[in-house]
Design a protein around this motif. Structure first.
Motif, PDB file in Angstrom:
ATOM      1  N   ASP A  46     -26.912   8.817  47.234  1.00 50.39           N
ATOM      2  CA  ASP A  46     -27.521  10.042  46.721  1.00 50.39           C
ATOM      3  C   ASP A  46     -26.653  10.724  45.678  1.00 50.39           C
ATOM      4  O   ASP A  46     -27.121  11.557  44.921  1.00 50.39           O
ATOM      5  CB  ASP A  46     -27.743  11.048  47.871  1.00 50.39           C
ATOM      6  N   THR A  47     -25.384  10.353  45.660  1.00 54.31           N
ATOM      7  CA  THR A  47     -24.459  11.016  44.746  1.00 54.31           C
ATOM      8  C   THR A  47     -24.646  10.444  43.350  1.00 54.31           C
ATOM      9  O   THR A  47     -24.753   9.238  43.191  1.00 54.31           O
ATOM     10  CB  THR A  47     -23.017  10.768  45.208  1.00 54.31           C
ATOM     11  N   PRO A  48     -24.729  11.304  42.334  1.00 55.41           N
ATOM     12  CA  PRO A  48     -24.869  10.779  40.986  1.00 55.41           C
ATOM     13  C   PRO A  48     -23.667   9.895  40.633  1.00 55.41           C
ATOM     14  O   PRO A  48     -22.534  10.275  40.892  1.00 55.41           O
ATOM     15  CB  PRO A  48     -24.895  12.029  40.102  1.00 55.41           C
ATOM     16  N   PRO A  49     -23.939   8.704  40.107  1.00 52.47           N
ATOM     17  CA  PRO A  49     -22.835   7.815  39.763  1.00 52.47           C
ATOM     18  C   PRO A  49     -21.984   8.405  38.629  1.00 52.47           C
ATOM     19  O   PRO A  49     -22.510   9.139  37.794  1.00 52.47           O
ATOM     20  CB  PRO A  49     -23.530   6.535  39.299  1.00 52.47           C
ATOM     21  N   ASP A  50     -20.728   8.109  38.609  1.00 53.65           N
ATOM     22  CA  ASP A  50     -19.883   8.675  37.558  1.00 53.65           C
ATOM     23  C   ASP A  50     -19.967   7.843  36.276  1.00 53.65           C
ATOM     24  O   ASP A  50     -20.572   6.780  36.229  1.00 53.65           O
ATOM     25  CB  ASP A  50     -18.446   8.881  38.048  1.00 53.65           C
ATOM     26  N   ASP A  51     -19.374   8.355  35.225  1.00 55.17           N
ATOM     27  CA  ASP A  51     -19.476   7.741  33.893  1.00 55.17           C
ATOM     28  C   ASP A  51     -19.023   6.284  33.855  1.00 55.17           C
ATOM     29  O   ASP A  51     -19.649   5.457  33.202  1.00 55.17           O
ATOM     30  CB  ASP A  51     -18.629   8.522  32.886  1.00 55.17           C
ATOM     31  N   ARG A  52     -17.930   6.029  34.576  1.00 54.19           N
ATOM     32  CA  ARG A  52     -17.385   4.665  34.512  1.00 54.19           C
ATOM     33  C   ARG A  52     -18.423   3.654  34.984  1.00 54.19           C
ATOM     34  O   ARG A  52     -18.591   2.589  34.412  1.00 54.19           O
ATOM     35  CB  ARG A  52     -16.147   4.569  35.402  1.00 54.19           C
ATOM     36  N   TRP A  53     -19.107   4.003  36.058  1.00 49.91           N
ATOM     37  CA  TRP A  53     -20.103   3.111  36.626  1.00 49.91           C
ATOM     38  C   TRP A  53     -21.265   2.943  35.650  1.00 49.91           C
ATOM     39  O   TRP A  53     -21.783   1.837  35.443  1.00 49.91           O
ATOM     40  CB  TRP A  53     -20.548   3.665  37.974  1.00 49.91           C
ATOM     41  N   GLU A  54     -21.670   4.038  35.001  1.00 47.00           N
ATOM     42  CA  GLU A  54     -22.752   3.965  34.017  1.00 47.00           C
ATOM     43  C   GLU A  54     -22.372   3.016  32.885  1.00 47.00           C
ATOM     44  O   GLU A  54     -23.167   2.170  32.465  1.00 47.00           O
ATOM     45  CB  GLU A  54     -23.038   5.363  33.439  1.00 47.00           C
ATOM     46  N   ARG A  55     -21.150   3.169  32.399  1.00 49.75           N
ATOM     47  CA  ARG A  55     -20.692   2.318  31.294  1.00 49.75           C
ATOM     48  C   ARG A  55     -20.651   0.857  31.720  1.00 49.75           C
ATOM     49  O   ARG A  55     -21.083  -0.024  31.002  1.00 49.75           O
ATOM     50  CB  ARG A  55     -19.292   2.767  30.829  1.00 49.75           C
ATOM     51  N   LEU A  56     -20.148   0.636  32.936  1.00 51.20           N
ATOM     52  CA  LEU A  56     -20.050  -0.736  33.438  1.00 51.20           C
ATOM     53  C   LEU A  56     -21.440  -1.361  33.534  1.00 51.20           C
ATOM     54  O   LEU A  56     -21.667  -2.486  33.123  1.00 51.20           O
ATOM     55  CB  LEU A  56     -19.377  -0.723  34.815  1.00 51.20           C
ATOM     56  N   LYS A  57     -22.402  -0.556  34.026  1.00 54.67           N
ATOM     57  CA  LYS A  57     -23.763  -1.083  34.184  1.00 54.67           C
ATOM     58  C   LYS A  57     -24.362  -1.451  32.823  1.00 54.67           C
ATOM     59  O   LYS A  57     -25.000  -2.482  32.669  1.00 54.67           O
ATOM     60  CB  LYS A  57     -24.646  -0.043  34.889  1.00 54.67           C
ATOM     61  N   SER A  58     -24.106  -0.594  31.828  1.00 53.74           N
ATOM     62  CA  SER A  58     -24.701  -0.920  30.523  1.00 53.74           C
ATOM     63  C   SER A  58     -24.009  -2.140  29.926  1.00 53.74           C
ATOM     64  O   SER A  58     -24.632  -2.978  29.301  1.00 53.74           O
ATOM     65  CB  SER A  58     -24.611   0.289  29.573  1.00 53.74           C
ATOM     66  N   ASP A  59     -22.706  -2.266  30.162  1.00 56.51           N
ATOM     67  CA  ASP A  59     -21.996  -3.461  29.689  1.00 56.51           C
ATOM     68  C   ASP A  59     -22.595  -4.726  30.300  1.00 56.51           C
ATOM     69  O   ASP A  59     -22.679  -5.757  29.657  1.00 56.51           O
ATOM     70  CB  ASP A  59     -20.511  -3.390  30.063  1.00 56.51           C
ATOM     71  N   LEU A  60     -22.949  -4.605  31.549  1.00 59.81           N
ATOM     72  CA  LEU A  60     -23.452  -5.776  32.272  1.00 59.81           C
ATOM     73  C   LEU A  60     -24.955  -5.933  32.114  1.00 59.81           C
ATOM     74  O   LEU A  60     -25.548  -6.816  32.711  1.00 59.81           O
ATOM     75  CB  LEU A  60     -23.098  -5.670  33.750  1.00 59.81           C
ATOM     76  N   ASN A  61     -25.573  -5.031  31.346  1.00 55.43           N
ATOM     77  CA  ASN A  61     -27.037  -5.052  31.162  1.00 55.43           C
ATOM     78  C   ASN A  61     -27.774  -4.928  32.477  1.00 55.43           C
ATOM     79  O   ASN A  61     -28.766  -5.618  32.721  1.00 55.43           O
ATOM     80  CB  ASN A  61     -27.481  -6.355  30.465  1.00 55.43           C
ATOM     81  N   LEU A  62     -27.267  -4.066  33.330  1.00 59.78           N
ATOM     82  CA  LEU A  62     -27.946  -3.860  34.597  1.00 59.78           C
ATOM     83  C   LEU A  62     -29.050  -2.848  34.471  1.00 59.78           C
ATOM     84  O   LEU A  62     -29.907  -2.749  35.344  1.00 59.78           O
ATOM     85  CB  LEU A  62     -26.929  -3.413  35.676  1.00 59.78           C
ATOM     86  N   ASN A  63     -29.070  -2.064  33.381  1.00 60.31           N
ATOM     87  CA  ASN A  63     -30.135  -1.077  33.179  1.00 60.31           C
ATOM     88  C   ASN A  63     -31.342  -1.749  32.540  1.00 60.31           C
ATOM     89  O   ASN A  63     -31.386  -1.975  31.356  1.00 60.31           O
ATOM     90  CB  ASN A  63     -29.648   0.058  32.271  1.00 60.31           C
ATOM     91  N   GLN A  64     -32.272  -2.111  33.363  1.00 61.33           N
ATOM     92  CA  GLN A  64     -33.443  -2.836  32.843  1.00 61.33           C
ATOM     93  C   GLN A  64     -34.427  -1.871  32.192  1.00 61.33           C
ATOM     94  O   GLN A  64     -34.804  -0.921  32.824  1.00 61.33           O
ATOM     95  CB  GLN A  64     -34.162  -3.543  34.003  1.00 61.33           C
TER      96      GLN A  64
END
Ligand code: ZN
Ligand code: ZN
Length: 173
Positions: free
Chosen positions: A155-173
């Protein structure tokens, strides 16, 4: 029963090679440890030592066995275990020249406190762990992760590092 760290050596001849055995259970002196772990004051320390005459003084060698109490640096849980420490310390006869850190025989007695302290503090872990792969505490709520390895804060909003990592890995479909 003698539980002191003072040992009389009047019956130990000064001839090189003369020696005597010492088995004694002494009381742990205060502050026998490092910040996170140590021996409790007054707990038994089992000494098994050889005192040997050398030219310039008395060599004290052997082991000290004691129970250690402390806390894991990652999860803060209690740690208790028994350990053996190697003692090797020279006590100079009075009048011998040595550096300031040196120990001396005083009034035909040896004070084992510095020898014990040197042995124990040198060998104790600065960062003790309950297990080598301790998972520590949850940085958000402080829960012990060893007890709930699956724990997470979805439930906790993910922090910036995680967001950046996800976009690097193309996890944001
Ligand atoms: Zn731990
Ligand atoms: Zn948590």
């Amino acid at each position: 029963m003698n539980t002191s760290l003072l040992v009389g050596i009047h019956e130990l001849p000064r001839r090189a090679g003369e020696h005597k055995q010492l088995h004694r259970i002494c009381d742990a002196p205060p502050d026998l440890g490092v910040e996170m772990i140590g021996v409790r004051t007054g707990d038994p320390v089992n000494l098994d030592l050889t005192l040997q005459s050398a030219g310039e003084g008395v060599w004290v060698t052997g082991t000290a066995v004691a129970e250690l109490h402390g806390h894991c640096v990652r999860c803060l849980s209690d740690i208790t275990y028994s350990d053996s420490f190697n003692i090797a310390e020279l006590y100079y006869y009075p009048g011998r020249e040595a550096d300031e850190e040196a120990n001396y025989v005083v009034n035909d007695e040896i004070d084992l406190d510095p020898a014990l302290r040197a042995a124990v503090i040198l060998e104790l872990p600065i960062n003790p762990l309950c297990t080598p792969d301790c998972l520590g505490l949850c940085p958000i709520c402080g829960l012990n992760l060893n007890e709930s390895p699956e724990h997470s804060h979805t439930d906790t909003p993910p922090d910036d590092r995680w967001e950046r990592l996800k976009s690097d890995l193309n996890l944001n479909q």
